[in-house]
Write a protein that holds these residues in place. Sequence first.
Motif, PDB file in Angstrom:
ATOM      1  N   SER A  10      51.257  39.013  43.352  1.00 12.18           N
ATOM      2  CA  SER A  10      50.404  38.048  42.656  1.00 12.18           C
ATOM      3  C   SER A  10      49.148  37.747  43.467  1.00 12.18           C
ATOM      4  O   SER A  10      48.046  37.668  42.919  1.00 12.18           O
ATOM      5  CB  SER A  10      51.166  36.742  42.418  1.00 12.18           C
ATOM      6  OG  SER A  10      52.270  36.964  41.601  1.00 12.18           O
ATOM      7  N   ALA A  11      49.304  37.572  44.766  1.00 11.57           N
ATOM      8  CA  ALA A  11      48.161  37.279  45.624  1.00 11.57           C
ATOM      9  C   ALA A  11      47.208  38.471  45.686  1.00 11.57           C
ATOM     10  O   ALA A  11      45.988  38.307  45.632  1.00 11.57           O
ATOM     11  CB  ALA A  11      48.642  36.908  47.023  1.00 11.57           C
ATOM     12  N   LEU A  12      47.752  39.679  45.777  1.00 11.58           N
ATOM     13  CA  LEU A  12      46.916  40.873  45.831  1.00 11.58           C
ATOM     14  C   LEU A  12      46.124  41.060  44.547  1.00 11.58           C
ATOM     15  O   LEU A  12      44.915  41.328  44.579  1.00 11.58           O
ATOM     16  CB  LEU A  12      47.805  42.105  46.053  1.00 11.58           C
ATOM     17  CG  LEU A  12      47.608  42.763  47.399  1.00 11.58           C
ATOM     18  CD1 LEU A  12      48.901  43.351  47.893  1.00 11.58           C
ATOM     19  CD2 LEU A  12      46.556  43.820  47.285  1.00 11.58           C
ATOM     20  N   VAL A  13      46.790  40.923  43.419  1.00 16.25           N
ATOM     21  CA  VAL A  13      46.110  41.081  42.129  1.00 16.25           C
ATOM     22  C   VAL A  13      45.032  40.015  41.970  1.00 16.25           C
ATOM     23  O   VAL A  13      43.896  40.311  41.582  1.00 16.25           O
ATOM     24  CB  VAL A  13      47.129  41.027  40.967  1.00 16.25           C
ATOM     25  CG1 VAL A  13      46.421  40.914  39.631  1.00 16.25           C
ATOM     26  CG2 VAL A  13      48.015  42.252  40.986  1.00 16.25           C
ATOM     27  N   GLY A  14      45.350  38.787  42.295  1.00 17.47           N
ATOM     28  CA  GLY A  14      44.375  37.707  42.172  1.00 17.47           C
ATOM     29  C   GLY A  14      43.163  37.904  43.061  1.00 17.47           C
ATOM     30  O   GLY A  14      42.025  37.737  42.631  1.00 17.47           O
ATOM     31  N   GLY A  15      43.396  38.280  44.315  1.00 20.94           N
ATOM     32  CA  GLY A  15      42.285  38.498  45.241  1.00 20.94           C
ATOM     33  C   GLY A  15      41.391  39.642  44.818  1.00 20.94           C
ATOM     34  O   GLY A  15      40.156  39.533  44.832  1.00 20.94           O
ATOM     35  N   ALA A  16      41.986  40.762  44.425  1.00 22.86           N
ATOM     36  CA  ALA A  16      41.188  41.922  44.020  1.00 22.86           C
ATOM     37  C   ALA A  16      40.423  41.639  42.729  1.00 22.86           C
ATOM     38  O   ALA A  16      39.247  42.010  42.602  1.00 22.86           O
ATOM     39  CB  ALA A  16      42.076  43.142  43.853  1.00 22.86           C
ATOM     40  N   LEU A  17      41.059  40.991  41.782  1.00 26.70           N
ATOM     41  CA  LEU A  17      40.366  40.679  40.527  1.00 26.70           C
ATOM     42  C   LEU A  17      39.227  39.681  40.746  1.00 26.70           C
ATOM     43  O   LEU A  17      38.162  39.816  40.142  1.00 26.70           O
ATOM     44  CB  LEU A  17      41.345  40.138  39.496  1.00 26.70           C
ATOM     45  CG  LEU A  17      42.198  41.189  38.786  1.00 26.70           C
ATOM     46  CD1 LEU A  17      43.174  40.511  37.835  1.00 26.70           C
ATOM     47  CD2 LEU A  17      41.343  42.182  38.048  1.00 26.70           C
ATOM     48  N   ALA A  18      39.440  38.700  41.605  1.00 26.56           N
ATOM     49  CA  ALA A  18      38.378  37.722  41.876  1.00 26.56           C
ATOM     50  C   ALA A  18      37.175  38.406  42.507  1.00 26.56           C
ATOM     51  O   ALA A  18      36.027  38.155  42.119  1.00 26.56           O
ATOM     52  CB  ALA A  18      38.900  36.610  42.780  1.00 26.56           C
ATOM     53  N   CYS A  19      37.403  39.282  43.481  1.00 21.08           N
ATOM     54  CA  CYS A  19      36.292  39.997  44.113  1.00 21.08           C
ATOM     55  C   CYS A  19      35.555  40.864  43.103  1.00 21.08           C
ATOM     56  O   CYS A  19      34.325  40.923  43.085  1.00 21.08           O
ATOM     57  CB  CYS A  19      36.805  40.859  45.262  1.00 21.08           C
ATOM     58  SG  CYS A  19      37.336  39.903  46.689  1.00 21.08           S
ATOM     59  N   THR A  20      36.310  41.533  42.241  1.00 19.94           N
ATOM     60  CA  THR A  20      35.693  42.387  41.225  1.00 19.94           C
ATOM     61  C   THR A  20      34.864  41.563  40.251  1.00 19.94           C
ATOM     62  O   THR A  20      33.734  41.938  39.910  1.00 19.94           O
ATOM     63  CB  THR A  20      36.783  43.165  40.465  1.00 19.94           C
ATOM     64  OG1 THR A  20      37.501  43.959  41.404  1.00 19.94           O
ATOM     65  CG2 THR A  20      36.184  44.049  39.398  1.00 19.94           C
ATOM     66  N   LEU A  21      35.385  40.439  39.809  1.00 27.09           N
ATOM     67  CA  LEU A  21      34.667  39.616  38.839  1.00 27.09           C
ATOM     68  C   LEU A  21      33.420  38.980  39.436  1.00 27.09           C
ATOM     69  O   LEU A  21      32.425  38.782  38.739  1.00 27.09           O
ATOM     70  CB  LEU A  21      35.596  38.548  38.263  1.00 27.09           C
ATOM     71  CG  LEU A  21      36.714  39.084  37.368  1.00 27.09           C
ATOM     72  CD1 LEU A  21      37.661  37.956  36.965  1.00 27.09           C
ATOM     73  CD2 LEU A  21      36.149  39.772  36.137  1.00 27.09           C
ATOM     74  N   VAL A  22      33.438  38.680  40.719  1.00 23.61           N
ATOM     75  CA  VAL A  22      32.255  38.102  41.357  1.00 23.61           C
ATOM     76  C   VAL A  22      31.193  39.179  41.587  1.00 23.61           C
ATOM     77  O   VAL A  22      29.998  38.935  41.407  1.00 23.61           O
ATOM     78  CB  VAL A  22      32.632  37.414  42.692  1.00 23.61           C
ATOM     79  CG1 VAL A  22      31.405  37.067  43.498  1.00 23.61           C
ATOM     80  CG2 VAL A  22      33.447  36.158  42.411  1.00 23.61           C
ATOM     81  N   ALA A  23      31.604  40.389  41.960  1.00 25.20           N
ATOM     82  CA  ALA A  23      30.645  41.437  42.286  1.00 25.20           C
ATOM     83  C   ALA A  23      30.085  42.157  41.063  1.00 25.20           C
ATOM     84  O   ALA A  23      28.997  42.722  41.133  1.00 25.20           O
ATOM     85  CB  ALA A  23      31.290  42.467  43.219  1.00 25.20           C
ATOM     86  N   ALA A  24      30.789  42.147  39.939  1.00 21.34           N
ATOM     87  CA  ALA A  24      30.334  42.899  38.753  1.00 21.34           C
ATOM     88  C   ALA A  24      28.937  42.486  38.289  1.00 21.34           C
ATOM     89  O   ALA A  24      28.096  43.365  38.038  1.00 21.34           O
ATOM     90  CB  ALA A  24      31.353  42.763  37.634  1.00 21.34           C
ATOM     91  N   PRO A  25      28.620  41.196  38.171  1.00 23.02           N
ATOM     92  CA  PRO A  25      27.254  40.848  37.759  1.00 23.02           C
ATOM     93  C   PRO A  25      26.198  41.288  38.773  1.00 23.02           C
ATOM     94  O   PRO A  25      25.074  41.631  38.396  1.00 23.02           O
ATOM     95  CB  PRO A  25      27.277  39.322  37.637  1.00 23.02           C
ATOM     96  CG  PRO A  25      28.703  38.946  37.559  1.00 23.02           C
ATOM     97  CD  PRO A  25      29.464  40.017  38.251  1.00 23.02           C
ATOM     98  N   LEU A  26      26.556  41.314  40.053  1.00 24.24           N
ATOM     99  CA  LEU A  26      25.594  41.741  41.066  1.00 24.24           C
ATOM    100  C   LEU A  26      25.283  43.226  40.918  1.00 24.24           C
ATOM    101  O   LEU A  26      24.136  43.648  41.044  1.00 24.24           O
ATOM    102  CB  LEU A  26      26.130  41.432  42.463  1.00 24.24           C
ATOM    103  CG  LEU A  26      26.384  39.946  42.739  1.00 24.24           C
ATOM    104  CD1 LEU A  26      27.042  39.762  44.094  1.00 24.24           C
ATOM    105  CD2 LEU A  26      25.093  39.164  42.664  1.00 24.24           C
TER     106      LEU A  26
END
Length: 151
Positions: A64-80
């Motif tokens: 759960s922690a791995l999925v959450g961390g990776a998804l959060a990083c992806t969602l923050v970086a996608a607009p950039l």
Amino acid sequence: MPSVTAIRIQTLLWAVLGVLFLLSAPILWAASPLVLVAVAALGAGLGLVVGWAIRSYRHRWRRSALVGGALACTLVAAPLYWLVLQPALHPLDVPRVTLGDGTRQVMFQGMVHVGSEQFYRSVVYDMIRARDAGYVLYFEGTLPGTPEATA
């Protein structure tokens, strides 16, 4: 015991998640290593909370922690990444106006003061092509007959 198809799908999803994280990590690291750590930690915490709330990952808190961390990083970086791609997808166009009286032509090349390297290369290419065609080039802020204009 999960089926072979379920294991294959799960493996593919983990691979996609890993690739998305690896694509987002450099852009967050470039902002600041602390941004990467903060976003990953926030995502991991959210993943733990959601995993606990759903209780589908009862004994799988690391997942759960791995999925959450990776998804959060992806969602923050996608607009950039989207913003970085925009100049390449839609390069700047500036007007070029040609005025003439039948015997002579004056060509005005529009310009911007903030642009991509590709844009400035294309402007330099256009100027070299015009010079080779016999045009006399004058730049903004220079007066005819001055050493700057001659150079």
